[in-house]
Write a protein that holds these residues in place. Structure first.
Motif, PDB file in Angstrom:
ATOM      1  N   THR A  48       0.829  -1.207   0.000  1.00 11.26           N
ATOM      2  CA  THR A  48       0.000   0.000   0.000  1.00 11.26           C
ATOM      3  C   THR A  48       0.862   1.256   0.000  1.00 11.26           C
ATOM      4  O   THR A  48       0.577   2.224  -0.722  1.00 11.26           O
ATOM      5  CB  THR A  48      -0.927   0.014   1.229  1.00 11.26           C
ATOM      6  OG1 THR A  48      -1.733  -1.164   1.216  1.00 11.26           O
ATOM      7  CG2 THR A  48      -1.816   1.246   1.223  1.00 11.26           C
ATOM      8  N   ALA A  49       1.915   1.238   0.810  1.00 13.30           N
ATOM      9  CA  ALA A  49       2.794   2.402   0.898  1.00 13.30           C
ATOM     10  C   ALA A  49       3.492   2.672  -0.433  1.00 13.30           C
ATOM     11  O   ALA A  49       3.594   3.825  -0.877  1.00 13.30           O
ATOM     12  CB  ALA A  49       3.836   2.193   1.998  1.00 13.30           C
TER      13      ALA A  49
ATOM     14  N   PHE B  70      -5.231   5.473   1.492  1.00 12.76           N
ATOM     15  CA  PHE B  70      -5.342   5.158   2.918  1.00 12.76           C
ATOM     16  C   PHE B  70      -6.807   5.080   3.383  1.00 12.76           C
ATOM     17  O   PHE B  70      -7.067   4.675   4.512  1.00 12.76           O
ATOM     18  CB  PHE B  70      -4.605   6.220   3.743  1.00 12.76           C
ATOM     19  CG  PHE B  70      -3.116   6.069   3.719  1.00 12.76           C
ATOM     20  CD1 PHE B  70      -2.469   5.130   4.507  1.00 12.76           C
ATOM     21  CD2 PHE B  70      -2.340   6.862   2.888  1.00 12.76           C
ATOM     22  CE1 PHE B  70      -1.090   4.994   4.480  1.00 12.76           C
ATOM     23  CE2 PHE B  70      -0.962   6.739   2.852  1.00 12.76           C
ATOM     24  CZ  PHE B  70      -0.331   5.790   3.656  1.00 12.76           C
TER      25      PHE B  70
ATOM     26  N   GLY C  36      -4.560  10.338   8.096  1.00 11.07           N
ATOM     27  CA  GLY C  36      -3.168   9.944   7.852  1.00 11.07           C
ATOM     28  C   GLY C  36      -2.477  10.794   6.809  1.00 11.07           C
ATOM     29  O   GLY C  36      -1.376  11.307   7.034  1.00 11.07           O
TER      30      GLY C  36
ATOM     31  N   ILE D 221       5.096   8.484   4.190  1.00 12.72           N
ATOM     32  CA  ILE D 221       4.122   7.420   3.934  1.00 12.72           C
ATOM     33  C   ILE D 221       4.589   6.114   4.580  1.00 12.72           C
ATOM     34  O   ILE D 221       3.812   5.419   5.262  1.00 12.72           O
ATOM     35  CB  ILE D 221       3.928   7.229   2.412  1.00 12.72           C
ATOM     36  CG1 ILE D 221       3.136   8.389   1.824  1.00 12.72           C
ATOM     37  CG2 ILE D 221       3.209   5.915   2.116  1.00 12.72           C
ATOM     38  CD1 ILE D 221       3.047   8.374   0.309  1.00 12.72           C
TER      39      ILE D 221
ATOM     40  N   ASP E 115       2.470   4.613   7.610  1.00  8.48           N
ATOM     41  CA  ASP E 115       1.803   3.350   7.298  1.00  8.48           C
ATOM     42  C   ASP E 115       2.215   2.256   8.283  1.00  8.48           C
ATOM     43  O   ASP E 115       1.369   1.499   8.771  1.00  8.48           O
ATOM     44  CB  ASP E 115       2.159   2.930   5.864  1.00  8.48           C
ATOM     45  CG  ASP E 115       1.492   1.627   5.457  1.00  8.48           C
ATOM     46  OD1 ASP E 115       0.256   1.575   5.444  1.00  8.48           O
ATOM     47  OD2 ASP E 115       2.222   0.659   5.160  1.00  8.48           O
ATOM     48  N   TYR E 116       3.501   2.180   8.593  1.00  7.02           N
ATOM     49  CA  TYR E 116       3.965   1.155   9.532  1.00  7.02           C
ATOM     50  C   TYR E 116       3.468   1.442  10.948  1.00  7.02           C
ATOM     51  O   TYR E 116       3.133   0.540  11.710  1.00  7.02           O
ATOM     52  CB  TYR E 116       5.492   1.078   9.513  1.00  7.02           C
ATOM     53  CG  TYR E 116       6.032  -0.184  10.169  1.00  7.02           C
ATOM     54  CD1 TYR E 116       5.934  -1.408   9.521  1.00  7.02           C
ATOM     55  CD2 TYR E 116       6.616  -0.148  11.426  1.00  7.02           C
ATOM     56  CE1 TYR E 116       6.420  -2.579  10.111  1.00  7.02           C
ATOM     57  CE2 TYR E 116       7.106  -1.302  12.027  1.00  7.02           C
ATOM     58  CZ  TYR E 116       6.994  -2.511  11.360  1.00  7.02           C
ATOM     59  OH  TYR E 116       7.467  -3.658  11.949  1.00  7.02           O
TER      60      TYR E 116
ATOM     61  N   ASN F  60       0.643   2.879  11.700  1.00  2.00           N
ATOM     62  CA  ASN F  60      -0.761   2.462  11.722  1.00  2.00           C
ATOM     63  C   ASN F  60      -0.895   0.947  11.853  1.00  2.00           C
ATOM     64  O   ASN F  60      -1.795   0.454  12.551  1.00  2.00           O
ATOM     65  CB  ASN F  60      -1.473   2.938  10.454  1.00  2.00           C
ATOM     66  CG  ASN F  60      -1.629   4.447  10.407  1.00  2.00           C
ATOM     67  OD1 ASN F  60      -1.557   5.120  11.441  1.00  2.00           O
ATOM     68  ND2 ASN F  60      -1.828   4.988   9.213  1.00  2.00           N
ATOM     69  N   GLN F  61       0.000   0.215  11.173  1.00  3.84           N
ATOM     70  CA  GLN F  61      -0.039  -1.246  11.283  1.00  3.84           C
ATOM     71  C   GLN F  61       0.231  -1.693  12.725  1.00  3.84           C
ATOM     72  O   GLN F  61      -0.430  -2.615  13.238  1.00  3.84           O
ATOM     73  CB  GLN F  61       1.002  -1.870  10.338  1.00  3.84           C
ATOM     74  CG  GLN F  61       0.671  -1.734   8.862  1.00  3.84           C
ATOM     75  CD  GLN F  61       1.720  -2.386   7.973  1.00  3.84           C
ATOM     76  OE1 GLN F  61       2.367  -3.361   8.377  1.00  3.84           O
ATOM     77  NE2 GLN F  61       1.894  -1.846   6.776  1.00  3.84           N
TER      78      GLN F  61
END
Length: 912
Positions: free
Chosen positions: A293-294, A749, A754, A800, A804-805, A807-808
């Motif tokens: 996704t990133a 996203f 974000g 990003i 992104d990481y 959020n994971q």
């Protein structure tokens, strides 16, 4: 392309060789549209008519030219039987010798004729010398070559160069063909420079990857992805009808970092999964899925940056569109390779033991040293991040102060439309008073040639004195000269072209009554009024317009004086700088109407009398020689003989011109130009030792203070006008790019929150870009602004990956501070890897050595410095902004939760 044929032969021989050998050979080269030959001596048969004989026999010039044309012709009369064949009967009436011309019979009326030889003198001679060319002091003939509209400049140049080599064997000993100027030469050198810099950047990138990953196999994967991505990009360029040029190659060089970025992020994720114990196939799937996704968001963000280019037009689109397409193509290829090729290669190649633990004790392995240094950097970053999360407003304050300082610093950075390129050419223009004898002009040019020998950087000098004339009523100019100076290659001289031009200016003093301008050709043709007075335009141009020429003259003198007072201006010229002496002929329209004579009849008669009229062509075995009918020079040089020139009326009678016109001495402008029904002029100047933008701003202050009379306008034009409109378009693209990047990330996203955090990585970009331009003493120009636009898509990559990481990890149950600490620690290596590869890929372009490197240097500087500083600040700023916005959002949520609870409690109380 301009060629020079020169040697130890006379000008007659050189012109003959140019017309019959060089020009035809060049014309046959594939892609050539036309070849123009100037200079040398051209054979001409002149018929010098005796004016008294014309009056005596009542003959007009038109009668003479008609007689010559009618007597010099060939035709077929019909067919004659010869046995069983029909053979054409051919009448050959063309002149066989000059003596035949003197026998031409001219009609006198009543059936009488007279031989042309009895009316005037017939001489086999050469055209009057109004143009002379020299190559390094040797007699020369020049050939100007134009390519076909669809021809490729470099290909056509190669074809001509090949033709020139082949024809050299056909030329006499001591005669040579030299290339004076070739547009393809600078293109070739610029392309070679960009290619060399790109290859160097690629090598630096591979070395960085090897040091970071400490795995030859992993580095090999990236090494395989780079050429495949580049070849894919060229394939898409082919189908997109794009050529390989400095703009597209520059875009590819700038996109080289991204070609590596996406692959590095995916490979690093797979590499880490292998270290965690997964099999190669599992690691390839899980690692790619984790960052898929990133990577997609990063690719789309960088492509979206260029979308607004489709909605603009003009000069910006010409520059930006090819680069936009190339960068988009390269990012599509890089993304596709990163999510397909990299996982496949990783699953096949990364089968050995993956151990990221560094060996204990001392080691001479540079990869071990680098690994330990990276561990130290990671530990320092972890402590810095922890401190920043507890001192959030300090980080925000420092960022705001740096941003404000960079905005203030823009006033110390010069501006220009495009970066100046050192093309190794200087042009010197000479204007003497109108009517100056050719020999006087030639002597001035020769003196300047001698003075130029003292400049060691000069490789060759081509001089052209006078002109060959032009249209129907345009005479040749014997008062002008043009000296084209070609410098040695940039690596063989100590001075730049601008510095040599300044030295040449110092050699042009001491010529009374002469206007001498020194001009450095620019790589960009600008819209607006061109250079007037033969001085080829300038960096600064002020346009004047109004109805009265005399007032424009005074206004132009005032503007010229104001511009000359601005520091950094050179070679200030006013296109209305001087009036030229002339004789004004006034036609009495009533008298002309009485005799049935039009104004054009008068113009044609006078031009024929004073400059002559080509009546026909005398054909020889190899060429055609023009036959010119004219009055002798000793007749036309005397004004009193004007009354003896005759003109034919509508009834066929011949009368002297003096019956319908009179001549008076006067003065007139050297040039008259109109725009929008107004007379216009311009004042132009070159710039030395400063940026065009700086000097233009000072000039604008000066002219804004001038109070122009009603009906008159004084406005900035030329490069300043183009710069203003181009910058407006680019700033609009920049704003739209920021909006589109946010929209793309929001769609990826599926959140507005974000991407909003990620957008805070943009302000540090501006800080780095301005710092880079200040440090390298480069200007804000089209290329540097395009670099800033590209940065909008590039710098969000790191944010990003980090967000992104984070959020994971939050979805996995971690608290926000712990998730940020973990994300920072894990994502530091890929962020540093991608930044280092992109910046080092730009480094050769930033240094800017080699011919044509200036074109991409400012853009590369903005990208390299902007990305570097943005990465350093983003690693701290984004986590801080994340926690601040998250706390603010939590507060908003709690407030909204209290309100429904309070409403529910009040409702329960009311019911009870």
């Amino acid at each position: 392309m301009t060629l020079a044929l020169y040697g130890d032969k006379d000008l007659v021989t050189l012109r003959d060789l140019a017309d019959n050998i060089v020009s035809p050979e060049v014309q046959r080269a594939d892609g050539v549209a036309s070849v123009g030959v100037t200079g040398g001596r051209v054979r001409q048969i002149q018929i010098l008519v005796d004016p008294s004989k014309l009056q005596q026999y009542n003959i007009s010039f038109s009668t003479l030219t008609s007689a010559l044309g009618n007597d010099n012709t060939s035709t077929d009369a019909g067919l004659v039987n010869k046995g069983q064949q029909l053979v054409p009967l051919h009448i050959d009436g063309e002149f066989k010798s000059v003596a035949d011309i003197s026998k031409v019979q001219v009609q006198l009326g009543k059936g009488q004729t007279i031989a042309l030889g009895e009316i005037g003198q017939i001489i086999d001679t050469y055209q009057d010398v109004t143009l002379e060319a020299r190559k390094d002091g040797q007699p020369s003939v020049s050939l100007s070559v134009l390519k076909q509209s669809d021809g490729n400049t470099v290909s056509v140049s190669d074809n001509i160069q090949k033709a020139v080599k082949e024809m050299q064997a056909k030329l006499p000993e001591g005669v040579h063909v030299a290339v004076l100027s070739d547009q393809a030469k600078f293109i070739r050198s610029s392309l070679n420079t960009v290619v060399e810099h790109t290859l160097m950047g690629g090598v630096f990138s591979v070395i960085i990857l090897l040091l970071f990953l400490r795995s030859i196999r992993a580095t090999l994967i990236i090494g395989m992805v780079i050429p495949i991505s580049i070849i894919s990009t060229f394939s898409m360029m082919y189908f997109g009808h794009q050529t390989i040029n400095t703009i597209t190659l520059g875009g590819l060089a700038l996109g080289l970092g991204s070609l590596v970025d996406f692959a590095v992020v995916v490979l690093e994720s797979i590499f880490r999964k292998r270290h965690e114990g997964m099999s190669p196939e599992e690691a390839a799937k899980a690692g790619t899925a984790e960052v898929g996704t990133a990577v997609m968001a990063s690719a789309l963000a960088q492509i979206a940056v260029f979308a607004p280019t489709a909605f603009i037009d003009g000069l910006v689109k010409q520059f930006f569109w090819p680069m936009a397409l190339t960068v988009c193509f390269s990012h599509i290829a890089a993304w596709f390779a990163a999510v397909t090729l990299v996982p496949m290669l990783a699953a096949k190649i990364l089968r050995g033991k993956v151990d990221e633990e560094l060996p204990k004790g001392r080691s001479v392995n540079p990869m071990v040293w680098f690994g330990r240094a990276l561990q130290g950097i990671t530990n320092v970053y972890s402590r810095l991040l922890r401190w920043s999360l507890t001192h959030r407003w300090v980080v925000i304050l420092v960022t705001v102060v740096l941003f404000g300082a960079s905005v203030y610093a823009t006033r110390f950075i010069g501006s220009e439309l495009t970066p100046k390129t050192d093309q190794g050419q200087v042009n010197l223009f000479v204007n003497l008073p109108q009517g100056t004898d050719f020999d006087v002009t030639n002597k001035v040019a020769s003196t300047l040639e001698e003075r130029l020998k003292s400049v060691p950087e000069i490789d060759s000098v081509f001089t052209s004195v006078g002109s060959a004339g032009g249209g129907a009523f345009q005479s040749s100019a014997t008062n002008t000269a043009n000296i084209q100076i070609m410098l040695k290659p940039i690596g063989e001289r100590k001075k730049s072209t601008d510095q040599v031009a300044e030295q040449v200016r110092g050699l042009t003093t001491g010529f009374t009554g002469a206007q001498i301008g020194v001009n450095v050709p620019s790589g960009v043709r600008l819209p607006g009024l061109g250079g007037g007075g033969g001085f080829g335009g300038g960096d600064i141009q002020v346009n004047l317009s109004g109805p009265d020429l005399a007032i424009l003259q005074k206004l132009g003198d005032l503007v010229e004086e104001e511009i000359s007072s601005v520091e950094g201006t050179r070679n200030v010229q006013n296109t209305l700088d001087r009036a030229i002496p002339q004789f004004n002929l006034t036609v009495d329209r009533d008298a002309a109407a009485h005799y049935g004579v039009s104004l054009r009849d008068v113009m044609t008669a006078l031009r024929t009398a004073y400059q002559g009229s080509v009546a026909t062509q005398f054909k020889t075995a190899s060429t055609q020689i023009s036959v010119l009918v004219k009055y002798p020079n000793d007749f036309t040089n005397k004004l009193e003989n004007f009354n003896n020139i005759s003109i034919t009326t509508s009834s066929g009678a011949i009368i002297p011109v003096s019956l319908i016109a009179k001549v008076e001495p006067g003065t007139g402008p050297a040039q008259i130009r109109r725009q929008d029904q107004n007379r216009v002029a311009s004042v132009q100047a070159s710039v030395f030792g400063a940026s065009v933008g700086e000097v233009s701003a000072k000039v604008k202050e000066k002219i804004d203070a001038i109070q122009a009379p009603d009906g008159y306008q004084v406005t900035m034009g030329g490069q300043q006008q183009s710069q203003s409109s181009s910058f407006q378009s680019l700033y609009l693209i920049l704003i739209l790019s920021v909006v589109l990047v946010y929209m793309v990330m929001a769609s990826q996203f599926e959140s507005l929150y974000g991407p909003f955090i990620i957008m805070f990585s943009l302000p540090p970009t501006f800080i780095g870009a301005i710092l880079g331009l200040l440090v390298t003493h480069r200007t804000i120009n089209m290329n540097s602004i395009i670099g800033m636009i590209m940065l909008v898509g590039i710098v969000v990559n790191n944010a990003i990956v980090l967000v992104d990481y984070t959020n994971q990890k939050r979805k996995a149950g971690m608290s926000l501070p712990d998730a940020l600490m973990e994300a920072g620690k894990v994502r530091l290596r890929p962020i540093l890897m991608t930044t280092a590869t992109t910046v080092l890929a730009m480094l050769p372009l930033v240094i800017g050595f080699g011919e044509g490197a200036e074109t991409q240097a400012s853009m590369a500087t903005v990208v390299a410095f902007g990305l570097s500083l943005s990465t350093l600040v983003t690693l701290v700023l984004i986590p801080v902004v994340y926690t601040l916005l998250d706390g603010w959002m939590d507060g908003v949520k709690k407030r909204f939760k209290r309100k429904p609870a309070a409403i529910q409690d009040s409702g329960a109380t009311a019911s009870s």
